[in-house]
Design a protein around this motif. Structure first.
Motif, short mmCIF file in Angstrom:
data_model
loop_
_atom_site.label_atom_id
_atom_site.label_comp_id
_atom_site.label_asym_id
_atom_site.label_seq_id
_atom_site.Cartn_x
_atom_site.Cartn_y
_atom_site.Cartn_z
N GLY A 121 1.09 -1.18 0.01
CA GLY A 121 0.05 -0.07 0.08
C GLY A 121 0.79 1.44 0.11
O GLY A 121 0.71 2.19 -0.88
N PHE A 122 1.81 1.29 0.89
CA PHE A 122 2.69 2.26 0.94
C PHE A 122 3.53 2.55 -0.44
O PHE A 122 3.69 3.78 -0.67
CB PHE A 122 3.55 2.46 2.09
CG PHE A 122 3.04 2.73 3.50
CD1 PHE A 122 2.24 3.97 3.70
CD2 PHE A 122 2.92 1.97 4.55
CE1 PHE A 122 1.61 4.32 4.90
CE2 PHE A 122 2.24 2.12 5.78
CZ PHE A 122 1.68 3.18 5.94
N SER A 123 4.14 1.52 -1.07
CA SER A 123 4.72 1.62 -2.23
C SER A 123 4.00 2.03 -3.28
O SER A 123 4.54 2.66 -4.49
CB SER A 123 5.66 0.38 -2.45
OG SER A 123 4.71 -0.76 -2.70
N GLY A 124 2.74 1.70 -3.06
CA GLY A 124 1.99 2.21 -4.28
C GLY A 124 1.47 3.59 -4.28
O GLY A 124 0.98 4.14 -5.12
N GLY A 125 1.68 4.27 -3.18
CA GLY A 125 1.49 5.71 -3.25
C GLY A 125 0.78 6.40 -1.88
O GLY A 125 0.49 7.10 -1.56
N ALA A 126 0.17 5.28 -1.03
CA ALA A 126 -0.56 5.81 0.18
C ALA A 126 0.09 6.73 1.34
O ALA A 126 1.56 6.27 1.44
CB ALA A 126 -1.19 4.48 0.90
N ASP A 127 -0.47 7.42 1.81
CA ASP A 127 0.31 8.50 2.87
C ASP A 127 -0.12 7.64 4.26
O ASP A 127 0.94 7.73 5.17
CB ASP A 127 -0.25 9.67 2.82
CG ASP A 127 0.46 10.44 1.50
OD1 ASP A 127 1.44 10.75 1.46
OD2 ASP A 127 -0.63 10.68 0.77
N ASP A 128 -1.13 6.96 4.52
CA ASP A 128 -1.25 6.19 5.51
C ASP A 128 -2.35 5.05 5.28
O ASP A 128 -2.57 4.88 4.13
CB ASP A 128 -2.24 7.20 6.45
CG ASP A 128 -2.23 7.00 8.16
OD1 ASP A 128 -1.55 5.90 8.30
OD2 ASP A 128 -2.56 7.80 8.91
N TYR A 129 -2.58 4.48 6.26
CA TYR A 129 -3.03 3.02 6.28
C TYR A 129 -3.89 2.54 7.41
O TYR A 129 -3.19 2.62 8.43
CB TYR A 129 -1.67 1.77 5.71
CG TYR A 129 -2.13 0.56 5.18
CD1 TYR A 129 -1.98 0.20 4.16
CD2 TYR A 129 -2.47 -0.36 6.12
CE1 TYR A 129 -2.37 -1.13 3.57
CE2 TYR A 129 -2.92 -1.68 5.98
CZ TYR A 129 -2.71 -2.14 4.45
OH TYR A 129 -3.02 -3.37 4.01
N MET A 130 -4.96 2.21 7.24
CA MET A 130 -5.85 1.83 8.35
C MET A 130 -6.70 0.31 8.00
O MET A 130 -6.97 0.42 6.90
CB MET A 130 -6.96 2.60 8.65
CG MET A 130 -6.13 4.09 9.40
SD MET A 130 -7.68 4.98 10.17
CE MET A 130 -8.27 4.07 11.49
N VAL A 131 -6.48 -0.33 9.06
CA VAL A 131 -7.16 -1.77 8.98
C VAL A 131 -8.61 -1.93 9.28
O VAL A 131 -8.87 -1.32 10.44
CB VAL A 131 -6.05 -2.78 9.45
CG1 VAL A 131 -6.80 -4.11 9.45
CG2 VAL A 131 -4.76 -2.87 8.94
N LYS A 132 -9.36 -2.32 8.55
CA LYS A 132 -10.84 -2.68 8.97
C LYS A 132 -10.62 -3.77 10.00
O LYS A 132 -10.09 -4.73 9.59
CB LYS A 132 -11.75 -2.92 7.84
CG LYS A 132 -11.61 -1.88 6.81
CD LYS A 132 -12.64 -2.42 5.55
CE LYS A 132 -12.81 -1.03 4.71
NZ LYS A 132 -13.61 -1.53 3.36
N PRO A 133 -11.83 -3.79 10.96
CA PRO A 133 -12.60 -2.88 11.41
C PRO A 133 -11.74 -1.44 12.06
O PRO A 133 -10.89 -1.86 12.76
CB PRO A 133 -13.61 -3.28 12.45
CG PRO A 133 -12.80 -4.49 12.94
CD PRO A 133 -11.95 -5.03 11.99
N PHE A 134 -12.08 -0.47 11.84
CA PHE A 134 -11.24 0.69 12.65
C PHE A 134 -12.31 1.61 13.20
O PHE A 134 -13.33 1.59 13.30
CB PHE A 134 -10.94 1.63 11.16
CG PHE A 134 -11.91 2.15 10.24
CD1 PHE A 134 -12.59 3.30 10.51
CD2 PHE A 134 -12.32 1.53 9.25
CE1 PHE A 134 -13.66 3.56 9.68
CE2 PHE A 134 -13.34 1.65 8.31
CZ PHE A 134 -13.83 2.88 8.49
N SER A 135 -11.61 2.35 14.06
CA SER A 135 -12.27 3.36 15.12
C SER A 135 -12.54 4.78 14.32
O SER A 135 -11.59 5.38 13.46
CB SER A 135 -11.39 3.68 16.27
OG SER A 135 -11.67 4.97 16.68
N THR A 136 -13.85 5.05 14.11
CA THR A 136 -14.09 6.52 13.44
C THR A 136 -13.42 7.51 13.95
O THR A 136 -13.15 8.39 13.40
CB THR A 136 -15.68 6.57 13.38
OG1 THR A 136 -15.94 6.39 14.41
CG2 THR A 136 -16.13 5.42 12.48
N ALA A 137 -13.29 7.62 15.34
CA ALA A 137 -12.46 8.69 15.86
C ALA A 137 -11.01 8.61 15.38
O ALA A 137 -10.42 9.63 15.10
CB ALA A 137 -12.40 8.54 17.41
#
Length: 232
Positions: A94-110
């Motif tokens: 994901g990061f090598s593809g160009g993402a700046d940040d990465y969150m795994v589901k399920p995630f906290s909306t806060a």
């Protein structure tokens, strides 16, 4: 200034949840349900940040990242990837593809809102505050010397027209609403009628076009304005 976020998610419930929390956090939200729609929206009206699911119909989230990074007009867009894929190999992809940040589901909306805000702050601080010049087509604007030229010809602008042009040149081809221009150029807590933007845009357009050449300012009916050489 209110920031605008594009949320790209094919699951309606998750997309609604993200939209609700981002709007509650004071952000504007655009939505796309598949990768092809997202790419089309990004090319037409670049947001301030994108939250993109990895697994999407038509074009994957990582492929969207790669496409965004290849285009000069979108290459600086902050991107946060959402995914159920949580291995280190997935994250590195994901990061090598160009993402700046990465969150795994399920995630906290806060936590999602906090990360979005952090990306927006980081992008603002790393932006062109100290940039010596902006360039688009045959235009050059220097914040340091406060000068504008077109095709080598000096263009004389008032302070408001200069700030408007600088805002438009920060993101060529992006459509800025009148309210976004008001907030950025006049200030968020100052009451100015939206039609004031139209008056100053007319002055800016006249000054830029005095020496000939295509009209570089595109008017988007009922919305706002963009710097776009294809407007002519």
């Amino acid at each position: 200034m209110t920031h605008r976020v594009l949320v790209v998610e094919d699951d309606d419930e998750i997309r609604d949840l993200i939209r609700y929390n981002l709007v509650a956090g004071g952000l504007e939200v655009d939505e796309a349900a598949d990768g092809a729609q997202a790419l089309d929206m990004l090319r037409r009206n670049l947001p301030d940040l994108a939250v993109i699911d990895w697994m999407l119909p038509t074009v994957s989230g990582v492929d969207i990242c790669r496409a965004v990074r290849r285009e000069p007009s979108t290459s600086k867009l902050p991107i946060l990837i959402l995914t159920a894929r949580k291995t280190e190999k997935d994250m590195l992809q994901g990061f090598s593809g160009g993402a700046d940040d990465y969150m795994v589901k399920p995630f906290s909306t806060a936590e999602l809102l906090a990360r979005v805000r952090a990306l927006l702050r980081r992008n603002r601080h790393a932006s062109d505050e100290h940039k010596e010049s902006y360039f688009y087509h045959d235009l050059e604007l220097s914040p340091v010397t406060h000068r504008v030229s077109r095709a080598g010809r000096r263009v004389h602008l008032g302070p408001t027209e200069f700030r408007l042009l600088r805002k438009l040149m920060e993101a060529p081809e992006r459509v800025f609403t009148r309210q976004q221009l008001l907030d950025s150029v006049w200030g968020e807590n100052i009451y100015v009628e939206e039609r004031t933007v139209d008056v100053h845009i007319r002055r800016l357009r006249k000054a830029l076009n005095e020496g000939g050449g295509p009209d570089l300012i595109r008017t988007v009916w009922a919305t706002g304005y963009a710097l776009d050489v294809d407007s002519a």
